[in-house]
Write an enzyme that holds these catalytic residues in place. Structure first.
Site, PDB file in Angstrom:
ATOM      1  N   HIS A  93       0.824  -1.208   0.000  1.00 22.06           N
ATOM      2  CA  HIS A  93       0.000   0.000   0.000  1.00 22.06           C
ATOM      3  C   HIS A  93       0.859   1.259   0.000  1.00 22.06           C
ATOM      4  O   HIS A  93       0.608   2.198  -0.769  1.00 22.06           O
ATOM      5  CB  HIS A  93      -0.921  -0.006   1.232  1.00 22.06           C
ATOM      6  N   GLU A  94       1.875   1.285   0.841  1.00 18.87           N
ATOM      7  CA  GLU A  94       2.712   2.479   0.938  1.00 18.87           C
ATOM      8  C   GLU A  94       3.543   2.687  -0.330  1.00 18.87           C
ATOM      9  O   GLU A  94       3.691   3.817  -0.809  1.00 18.87           O
ATOM     10  CB  GLU A  94       3.617   2.393   2.171  1.00 18.87           C
TER      11      GLU A  94
END
Length: 271
Positions: free
Chosen positions: A136-137
């Site tokens: 996600h990051e």
């Protein structure tokens, strides 16, 4: 009015020339600042952060963070190359560090500089849980969300300047500034941010699946994140992130597509 015309013409010109294509969605996105401007600042801030915090080295957890990060980065390069974006990662300098801090968090700066806090580990529980967070990051960085937020902030400032040029009456100007600040934040900037979070969830699922991690684990991670927070969160319309329940439901819907994407790269079994 002449000044206003110049301001609006300048804003329109910026919008016309400053767009990039998101390689994961195909959408045109704001890019008023370039990666060549952002990356050096990002790398400098990252190095300063590491110098001021305790970086964990030589432990099984630190090794896991590096291993997951490397697999996610390789997955990103595979996806981009397969979809006609060779060279997209030029200028990226991948780095993955575990930092001693009780925060249940992780982040990836523009250019691939990643930190996972030790406070995240008990909630993530598994390597797949860490992959869900790091995917996600990394997705935020790959989709240039930081660049887009900076660009949107610049346009927000241009709009404020335009209003201050038009309005002469002090009372009306004060009312405008208050309404404009609240209206553009709640009506534009926060939804913009929530959209980025949902987009990063989707891209992150693709990356973790291509890297060999089960995308179903992302929903399980967010169930644990919700339990860890005690379910406390602001109303969605006042938040930079989607409501956790909405997020979990969306992730569950998107997971099969991530598995199908991974299958294109020969990945059919997952950790």
């Amino acid at each position: 009015m002449k000044k206003l015309g110049l301001i609006l013409s300048f804003a329109a010109a910026l919008l016309f020339i400053a767009c990039k294509t998101n390689p994961f969605t195909g959408k045109q996105t704001l890019a008023l600042v370039s990666n060549s401007q952002i990356f050096p600042m990002s790398f400098q801030q990252y190095n300063q952060f590491l110098s001021e915090n305790k970086v964990v080295k030589g432990t099984a957890e630190a090794d896991m963070v590096k291993r997951v990060g490397q697999r996610i980065a390789i997955a990103a390069e595979k996806y981009l190359n397969a979809n006609g974006y060779q060279g997209y990662l030029e200028g990226y300098q991948w780095d993955y560090n575990l930092v001693q801090d009780d925060q249940v968090n992780a982040w990836c700066m523009p250019g691939g500089k990643i930190v996972v806090y030790t406070g995240l580990l008990p909630v993530a529980q598994t390597e797949a849980g860490i992959a869900a967070v790091m995917g996600h990051e990394v997705a935020h960085a790959l989709a240039n969300h930081g660049q887009q937020r900076m660009s949107a902030g610049m346009l927000q400032q241009i709009g404020a300047v335009a209003g201050n040029v038009i309005i002469d009456d002090p009372r009306t100007l004060n009312a405008f500034n208050q309404a404009y600040g609240i209206g553009t934040t709640v009506g534009v900037m926060l939804p913009f941010s929530r959209g980025h979070e949902t987009e990063a969830d989707q891209i992150g699922l693709y990356l973790m699946a291509i890297a060999g991690y089960n995308p179903d684990e992302a929903a399980n991670l967010w169930l644990r994140m919700k339990a860890n927070s005690g379910g406390q969160e602001p109303p969605e319309f006042l938040s930079t992130h989607p409501a956790t329940d909405s997020r979990i439901a969306n992730i569950r819907k998107m997971a099969p597509a991530a598995k199908a994407e991974a299958a294109k790269f020969g990945v059919t079994s997952f950790k």
